[in-house]
Design an enzyme around this catalytic site. Structure first.
Site, short mmCIF file in Angstrom:
data_model
loop_
_atom_site.label_atom_id
_atom_site.label_comp_id
_atom_site.label_asym_id
_atom_site.label_seq_id
_atom_site.Cartn_x
_atom_site.Cartn_y
_atom_site.Cartn_z
N LYS A 45 -4.83 58.28 -0.44
CA LYS A 45 -3.44 58.23 0.05
C LYS A 45 -2.96 59.65 0.38
O LYS A 45 -3.54 60.64 -0.08
CB LYS A 45 -2.55 57.60 -1.02
CG LYS A 45 -2.50 58.39 -2.34
CD LYS A 45 -1.86 57.59 -3.46
CE LYS A 45 -1.88 58.37 -4.76
NZ LYS A 45 -1.49 57.55 -5.92
N TYR A 283 14.76 87.96 3.59
CA TYR A 283 16.13 87.45 3.46
C TYR A 283 16.73 87.75 2.08
O TYR A 283 16.07 87.59 1.05
CB TYR A 283 16.15 85.93 3.63
CG TYR A 283 15.84 85.46 5.03
CD1 TYR A 283 16.66 85.80 6.10
CD2 TYR A 283 14.73 84.65 5.26
CE1 TYR A 283 16.37 85.34 7.39
CE2 TYR A 283 14.45 84.19 6.54
CZ TYR A 283 15.27 84.55 7.60
OH TYR A 283 14.98 84.09 8.86
C1 LIG Z 1 -2.34 57.65 -7.02
C2 LIG Z 1 -2.88 56.47 -7.72
C3 LIG Z 1 -4.14 56.51 -8.33
C4 LIG Z 1 -4.95 57.79 -8.48
O1 LIG Z 1 -4.37 58.59 -9.50
P1 LIG Z 1 -5.02 60.00 -9.93
O2 LIG Z 1 -4.21 60.44 -11.08
O3 LIG Z 1 -4.87 60.91 -8.74
O4 LIG Z 1 -6.44 59.75 -10.24
C5 LIG Z 1 -4.65 55.34 -8.84
N1 LIG Z 1 -3.95 54.18 -8.78
C6 LIG Z 1 -2.71 54.11 -8.23
C7 LIG Z 1 -1.98 52.82 -8.23
C8 LIG Z 1 -2.13 55.25 -7.69
O5 LIG Z 1 -0.91 55.19 -7.17
#
Ligand SMILES: *Cc1c(COP(=O)(O)O)cnc(C)c1O
Length: 389
Positions: A45, A283
């Site tokens: 993601k 700035y």
């Molecule tokens: C982001 C996510 C993961 C992965 O989590 P990590 O801590 O990056 O390993 C797994 N399951 C769900 C539902 C997530 O949203």
């Protein structure tokens, strides 16, 4: 993509470099921690946490992953357009008008309430298709998912409760492929809460079975649970951050597992000037030199996702030495003091994140200075910098 061409056209600009062979190695390392019968779902993601979604997805699949997870349908569309055919689980909400695309492209929807399930079922039936779904169970994360009966609002039942899921069994057009949950506290040493979530998960999967719902793929483990909670591996694991060589928290030791960071951010110095004592920088004139020195300008700023909270904090690496950030980080440029590093000139390499010489700046270092976590540092990169693989 021809990355060397992209690099030369875009110079001088900061860029993100991702080491895909180290990424593949991290995936294989994690894969060795789970049973061979357990599927590996690579969580890619948010553009693979800033590391380049398509390249990371392909590399994960080449190194033992057989499933992908994203949150938004647009991310899944991007994967399919890139020719990636592995099953994709949508962790976020799916809408009835998306069912046609989802079902025809092997994208699994998450279902966290019965109204949504009914709407997806109706859409699938109208198209004469079957949508594969994974039932999301909230065992203690408090985000998305059917609730355990212990969390019922009243004795008469909770509209978000697991008993509502019984209705899914009779819905045509939906094929239950999986059931899953997500941990809130698997990344701390004390696993009490994570184990309570596991108990609830097992109970809720048993309840689904009683309702004649048989999820073939049960899954729960994020990175922390892949590393430290084998009883949570079930039929599939869903690591994210650890694949990218970062620790889920400072209570999880990833060095022990030989997971290595894969991202670096580099740039070339675009401007250098010798300045006198009492010279103010950027700035607000928040930095004033106390002695003559040399200030270099680096082409990265908060528009790239390099936090303005790094103003007068933190450092970059030049010629293997630390060069402190002076003055405020601006939208496109950041100034560093290189007075102690002889011979710095425009065109010299700067490392903003990653190794240089014997030094290394980690996402955790930057997160520590900006009051956040490594996840936000890499994911917060805006996509303005080219990601080279
Ligand atoms: C982001 C996510 C993961 C992965 O989590 P990590 O801590 O990056 O390993 C797994 N399951 C769900 C539902 C997530 O949203």
């Amino acid at each position: 993509m021809n990355s060397s061409n992209a690099a030369s056209i875009l110079e001088p600009q900061s860029r993100v470099q991702v080491d895909l062979s180290a990424f593949g190695q991290n995936v294989r390392t994690l894969k060795r921690l789970i049973p061979t019968s357990t599927r590996f779902c690579a969580v890619v993601k948010a553009n693979a946490y800033g590391h380049g979604g398509i390249q990371c997805a392909k590399t994960a699949l080449e190194n033992g992953a057989s499933f992908l997870a994203v949150v938004r349908i647009s991310e899944a569309v991007t994967m399919r357009h890139a020719g990636i055919t592995a099953p994709i689980l949508l962790l976020g909400e799916a809408l009835p008008e998306q069912v046609s695309f989802l079902a025809s492209h092997g994208i699994r929807a998450s279902v966290a309430d019965i109204q949504a399930a009914r709407a997806l079922s109706a859409a699938a039936q109208a198209l004469n298709t079957t949508l594969k779904i994974h039932i999301k169970l909230d065992t203690g994360m408090g985000r998305l998912g059917f609730l355990h009966p212990d969390v019922g609002i009243s004795k008469s039942g909770n509209a978000a409760g697991i008993r509502q899921a019984a209705g899914i069994a009779g819905l045509k057009g939906l094929g239950v492929e999986g059931a899953y949950t997500h941990f809130a506290k698997a990344d701390i040493i004390d696993k009490t809460h994570a184990k309570e979530q596991l108990t609830r998960f097992n109970e809720m999967v048993a309840m689904l079975t009683d309702m004649r719902i048989y999820p073939e793929i049960r899954h729960a483990a994020n990175s922390a649970a892949v590393l430290e909670l084998p009883e949570a591996h079930f039929d599939m694991v869903r690591p994210g951050v650890a694949m990218y060589g970062m620790a889920p928290s400072d209570e999880v030791d990833i060095a022990r597992h030989k997971l290595t960071p894969i991202m670096s951010i580099t740039a070339k110095i675009i401007y250098v000037k010798a300045v006198p004592e009492n010279f103010s920088v950027s700035y607000g004139c928040t930095h004033v030199t106390t002695a003559p020195t040399v200030i270099a300008t680096v082409p990265i700023g908060y528009a790239d996702g390099y936090s303005r909270l790094l103003s007068n904090q933190g450092y970059m690496l030049v010629k293997g030495q630390k060069a402190p950030i002076v003055g405020r980080v601006t939208m496109d440029f950041t100034m560093i003091d290189v007075g102690h590093i002889p011979g710095v000139k425009p065109g010299d390499d700067v490392t903003i994140l990653g190794p240089q010489g014997n030094e290394r700046i980690t996402a955790d270092d930057i997160a520590g200075l900006t009051g956040t976590i490594n996840y936000e540092v890499t994911t917060g990169l805006t996509g303005r910098m080219p990601v080279l693989h």
